[in-house]
Scaffold this motif. Structure first.
Motif, PDB file in Angstrom:
ATOM      1  N   CYS A  37     -13.504   7.093  10.939  1.00 52.56           N
ATOM      2  CA  CYS A  37     -12.410   6.354  10.298  1.00 52.56           C
ATOM      3  C   CYS A  37     -12.018   6.911   8.936  1.00 52.56           C
ATOM      4  O   CYS A  37     -11.236   6.293   8.209  1.00 52.56           O
ATOM      5  N   THR A  38     -12.516   8.089   8.571  1.00 52.02           N
ATOM      6  CA  THR A  38     -12.323   8.615   7.224  1.00 52.02           C
ATOM      7  C   THR A  38     -10.855   8.888   6.904  1.00 52.02           C
ATOM      8  O   THR A  38     -10.137   9.490   7.703  1.00 52.02           O
ATOM      9  N   VAL A  39     -10.443   8.436   5.729  1.00 47.21           N
ATOM     10  CA  VAL A  39      -9.127   8.726   5.157  1.00 47.21           C
ATOM     11  C   VAL A  39      -9.359   9.133   3.703  1.00 47.21           C
ATOM     12  O   VAL A  39     -10.475   9.037   3.205  1.00 47.21           O
ATOM     13  N   LEU A  40      -8.311   9.570   3.043  1.00 51.02           N
ATOM     14  CA  LEU A  40      -8.415   9.908   1.623  1.00 51.02           C
ATOM     15  C   LEU A  40      -7.814   8.789   0.787  1.00 51.02           C
ATOM     16  O   LEU A  40      -6.737   8.288   1.106  1.00 51.02           O
ATOM     17  N   LEU A  41      -8.513   8.434  -0.256  1.00 56.88           N
ATOM     18  CA  LEU A  41      -8.036   7.453  -1.214  1.00 56.88           C
ATOM     19  C   LEU A  41      -7.991   8.179  -2.549  1.00 56.88           C
ATOM     20  O   LEU A  41      -9.035   8.543  -3.095  1.00 56.88           O
ATOM     21  N   ASP A  42      -6.765   8.457  -3.010  1.00 57.37           N
ATOM     22  CA  ASP A  42      -6.557   9.306  -4.185  1.00 57.37           C
ATOM     23  C   ASP A  42      -7.307  10.634  -4.041  1.00 57.37           C
ATOM     24  O   ASP A  42      -7.924  11.128  -4.981  1.00 57.37           O
ATOM     25  N   GLY A  43      -7.270  11.191  -2.847  1.00 56.23           N
ATOM     26  CA  GLY A  43      -7.866  12.496  -2.581  1.00 56.23           C
ATOM     27  C   GLY A  43      -9.341  12.491  -2.263  1.00 56.23           C
ATOM     28  O   GLY A  43      -9.909  13.522  -1.936  1.00 56.23           O
ATOM     29  N   LYS A  44      -9.981  11.336  -2.327  1.00 55.04           N
ATOM     30  CA  LYS A  44     -11.417  11.236  -2.067  1.00 55.04           C
ATOM     31  C   LYS A  44     -11.649  10.597  -0.700  1.00 55.04           C
ATOM     32  O   LYS A  44     -11.047   9.574  -0.373  1.00 55.04           O
ATOM     33  N   ALA A  45     -12.535  11.197   0.084  1.00 55.32           N
ATOM     34  CA  ALA A  45     -12.839  10.683   1.415  1.00 55.32           C
ATOM     35  C   ALA A  45     -13.529   9.325   1.323  1.00 55.32           C
ATOM     36  O   ALA A  45     -14.496   9.160   0.578  1.00 55.32           O
ATOM     37  N   VAL A  46     -13.005   8.343   2.066  1.00 58.32           N
ATOM     38  CA  VAL A  46     -13.610   7.016   2.161  1.00 58.32           C
ATOM     39  C   VAL A  46     -13.619   6.582   3.617  1.00 58.32           C
ATOM     40  O   VAL A  46     -12.799   7.040   4.420  1.00 58.32           O
ATOM     41  N   ARG A  47     -14.523   5.707   3.936  1.00 60.58           N
ATOM     42  CA  ARG A  47     -14.623   5.141   5.289  1.00 60.58           C
ATOM     43  C   ARG A  47     -13.736   3.907   5.340  1.00 60.58           C
ATOM     44  O   ARG A  47     -14.013   2.894   4.698  1.00 60.58           O
ATOM     45  N   SER A  48     -12.655   4.004   6.075  1.00 60.88           N
ATOM     46  CA  SER A  48     -11.671   2.923   6.085  1.00 60.88           C
ATOM     47  C   SER A  48     -12.159   1.681   6.821  1.00 60.88           C
ATOM     48  O   SER A  48     -11.601   0.607   6.627  1.00 60.88           O
ATOM     49  N   CYS A  49     -13.214   1.791   7.617  1.00 58.24           N
ATOM     50  CA  CYS A  49     -13.721   0.619   8.340  1.00 58.24           C
ATOM     51  C   CYS A  49     -14.393  -0.384   7.403  1.00 58.24           C
ATOM     52  O   CYS A  49     -14.512  -1.560   7.751  1.00 58.24           O
ATOM     53  N   VAL A  50     -14.828   0.073   6.226  1.00 56.30           N
ATOM     54  CA  VAL A  50     -15.493  -0.833   5.276  1.00 56.30           C
ATOM     55  C   VAL A  50     -14.740  -0.934   3.945  1.00 56.30           C
ATOM     56  O   VAL A  50     -15.233  -1.570   3.013  1.00 56.30           O
ATOM     57  N   THR A  51     -13.571  -0.326   3.859  1.00 60.97           N
ATOM     58  CA  THR A  51     -12.762  -0.396   2.640  1.00 60.97           C
ATOM     59  C   THR A  51     -11.777  -1.547   2.780  1.00 60.97           C
ATOM     60  O   THR A  51     -10.880  -1.509   3.624  1.00 60.97           O
ATOM     61  N   GLU A  52     -11.969  -2.584   1.982  1.00 57.13           N
ATOM     62  CA  GLU A  52     -11.076  -3.744   2.036  1.00 57.13           C
ATOM     63  C   GLU A  52      -9.758  -3.408   1.353  1.00 57.13           C
ATOM     64  O   GLU A  52      -9.748  -2.796   0.282  1.00 57.13           O
ATOM     65  N   ILE A  53      -8.655  -3.820   1.957  1.00 54.53           N
ATOM     66  CA  ILE A  53      -7.357  -3.457   1.385  1.00 54.53           C
ATOM     67  C   ILE A  53      -7.145  -4.062  -0.001  1.00 54.53           C
ATOM     68  O   ILE A  53      -6.432  -3.498  -0.814  1.00 54.53           O
ATOM     69  N   GLY A  65      -0.656  12.178   7.527  1.00 50.27           N
ATOM     70  CA  GLY A  65       0.000  12.565   6.284  1.00 50.27           C
ATOM     71  C   GLY A  65      -0.281  13.999   5.857  1.00 50.27           C
ATOM     72  O   GLY A  65       0.298  14.470   4.882  1.00 50.27           O
ATOM     73  N   LEU A  66      -1.162  14.689   6.562  1.00 50.41           N
ATOM     74  CA  LEU A  66      -1.482  16.077   6.189  1.00 50.41           C
ATOM     75  C   LEU A  66      -0.453  17.067   6.721  1.00 50.41           C
ATOM     76  O   LEU A  66      -0.013  17.945   6.009  1.00 50.41           O
ATOM     77  N   GLY A  67      -0.132  16.971   7.977  1.00 48.78           N
ATOM     78  CA  GLY A  67       0.791  17.918   8.593  1.00 48.78           C
ATOM     79  C   GLY A  67       1.447  17.296   9.803  1.00 48.78           C
ATOM     80  O   GLY A  67       1.221  16.131  10.119  1.00 48.78           O
ATOM     81  N   THR A  68       2.240  18.098  10.488  1.00 51.52           N
ATOM     82  CA  THR A  68       2.929  17.625  11.691  1.00 51.52           C
ATOM     83  C   THR A  68       2.552  18.521  12.867  1.00 51.52           C
ATOM     84  O   THR A  68       1.933  19.570  12.686  1.00 51.52           O
ATOM     85  N   VAL A  69       2.969  18.137  14.028  1.00 50.97           N
ATOM     86  CA  VAL A  69       2.737  18.970  15.216  1.00 50.97           C
ATOM     87  C   VAL A  69       3.416  20.319  15.038  1.00 50.97           C
ATOM     88  O   VAL A  69       2.847  21.367  15.361  1.00 50.97           O
ATOM     89  N   ASP A  70       4.626  20.315  14.508  1.00 46.38           N
ATOM     90  CA  ASP A  70       5.375  21.558  14.306  1.00 46.38           C
ATOM     91  C   ASP A  70       4.877  22.377  13.121  1.00 46.38           C
ATOM     92  O   ASP A  70       5.000  23.594  13.114  1.00 46.38           O
ATOM     93  N   LEU A 122       0.841  -1.197   0.000  1.00 45.83           N
ATOM     94  CA  LEU A 122       0.000   0.000   0.000  1.00 45.83           C
ATOM     95  C   LEU A 122       0.871   1.239   0.000  1.00 45.83           C
ATOM     96  O   LEU A 122       1.935   1.253   0.622  1.00 45.83           O
ATOM     97  N   LYS A 123       0.410   2.283  -0.678  1.00 45.13           N
ATOM     98  CA  LYS A 123       1.102   3.563  -0.623  1.00 45.13           C
ATOM     99  C   LYS A 123       0.349   4.438   0.371  1.00 45.13           C
ATOM    100  O   LYS A 123      -0.780   4.854   0.123  1.00 45.13           O
ATOM    101  N   VAL A 124       1.001   4.686   1.514  1.00 49.04           N
ATOM    102  CA  VAL A 124       0.364   5.416   2.610  1.00 49.04           C
ATOM    103  C   VAL A 124       1.194   6.648   2.941  1.00 49.04           C
ATOM    104  O   VAL A 124       2.382   6.541   3.249  1.00 49.04           O
ATOM    105  N   ASN A 125       0.575   7.799   2.866  1.00 48.29           N
ATOM    106  CA  ASN A 125       1.234   9.068   3.175  1.00 48.29           C
ATOM    107  C   ASN A 125       2.551   9.229   2.428  1.00 48.29           C
ATOM    108  O   ASN A 125       3.552   9.693   2.971  1.00 48.29           O
ATOM    109  N   GLY A 126       2.548   8.798   1.176  1.00 42.91           N
ATOM    110  CA  GLY A 126       3.708   8.970   0.312  1.00 42.91           C
ATOM    111  C   GLY A 126       4.749   7.878   0.385  1.00 42.91           C
ATOM    112  O   GLY A 126       5.713   7.894  -0.376  1.00 42.91           O
ATOM    113  N   ALA A 127       4.580   6.919   1.272  1.00 41.11           N
ATOM    114  CA  ALA A 127       5.558   5.837   1.422  1.00 41.11           C
ATOM    115  C   ALA A 127       4.934   4.495   1.060  1.00 41.11           C
ATOM    116  O   ALA A 127       3.779   4.226   1.402  1.00 41.11           O
ATOM    117  N   GLN A 128       5.696   3.664   0.377  1.00 44.69           N
ATOM    118  CA  GLN A 128       5.225   2.317   0.051  1.00 44.69           C
ATOM    119  C   GLN A 128       5.388   1.456   1.296  1.00 44.69           C
ATOM    120  O   GLN A 128       6.457   1.433   1.910  1.00 44.69           O
TER     121      GLN A 128
END
Length: 155
Positions: A47-63, A76-81, A5-11
């Motif tokens: 549980c919402t995350v973005l999949l190719d920029g589109k909001a999806v519910r990760s609790c029902v999205t099969e990998i 993956g959006l920003g950091t504390v700093d 999986l490609k997650v937050n820019g990392a494979q």
């Protein structure tokens, strides 16, 4: 089986069955705990995350259904700093009480602002209508999204 999986820019590679919910992989295998388990039925939005920029519910999205799509979590959006402008707007508006729904609200708002960089309050309400907040911070959440849109245009 191993799934890549490609997650937050990392494979990333994880040992999991194709029907495993993305939420479980994010939290249990990748230690990305921003997405929360709320209802497990795609009804609350925690549980919402973005999949190719589109909001999806990760609790029902099969990998196994993700393929080459880019997954973006709240981490993956920003950091504390250096928070993402949308995250900063939520901080500035004090839009979180318990904080449980905020991940889903921010990720859904990010999808909205990707599609519509200058939404009206009514459009924000409509976009967030399926994300539940039991603390009642809806007014501050809407103000935060509008602030992010106003301050940055496209976030």
């Amino acid at each position: 089986m191993t799934v890549s999986l490609k997650v937050n820019g990392a494979q990333r590679s994880v040992p999991a069955a194709a029907d495993t919910p993305l939420l479980y992989v994010l939290r249990n295998d990748l230690a990305l705990n921003g997405a929360k388990f709320g209802c497990g039925l795609a009804q609350c939005g925690a549980c919402t995350v973005l999949l190719d920029g589109k909001a999806v519910r990760s609790c029902v999205t099969e990998i196994g259904s993700i393929g080459e799509a880019e997954i973006t979590t709240i981490e993956g959006l920003g950091t504390v700093d250096k928070p993402h402008p949308l995250q900063q707007a939520f901080i500035d508006e004090q839009a979180a009480q318990c904080g449980y729904c905020i991940n889903g609200m921010i990720m859904t708002a990010k999808d909205l602002l990707n599609r519509n960089p200058r939404p009206t309050a009514a459009e924000v309400r409509e976009a967030l209508a399926q994300n539940l907040c039991r603390c009642g911070t809806h007014g501050r959440i809407i103000r935060a999204v509008l602030r992010a849109a106003e301050n940055t245009g496209k976030t």
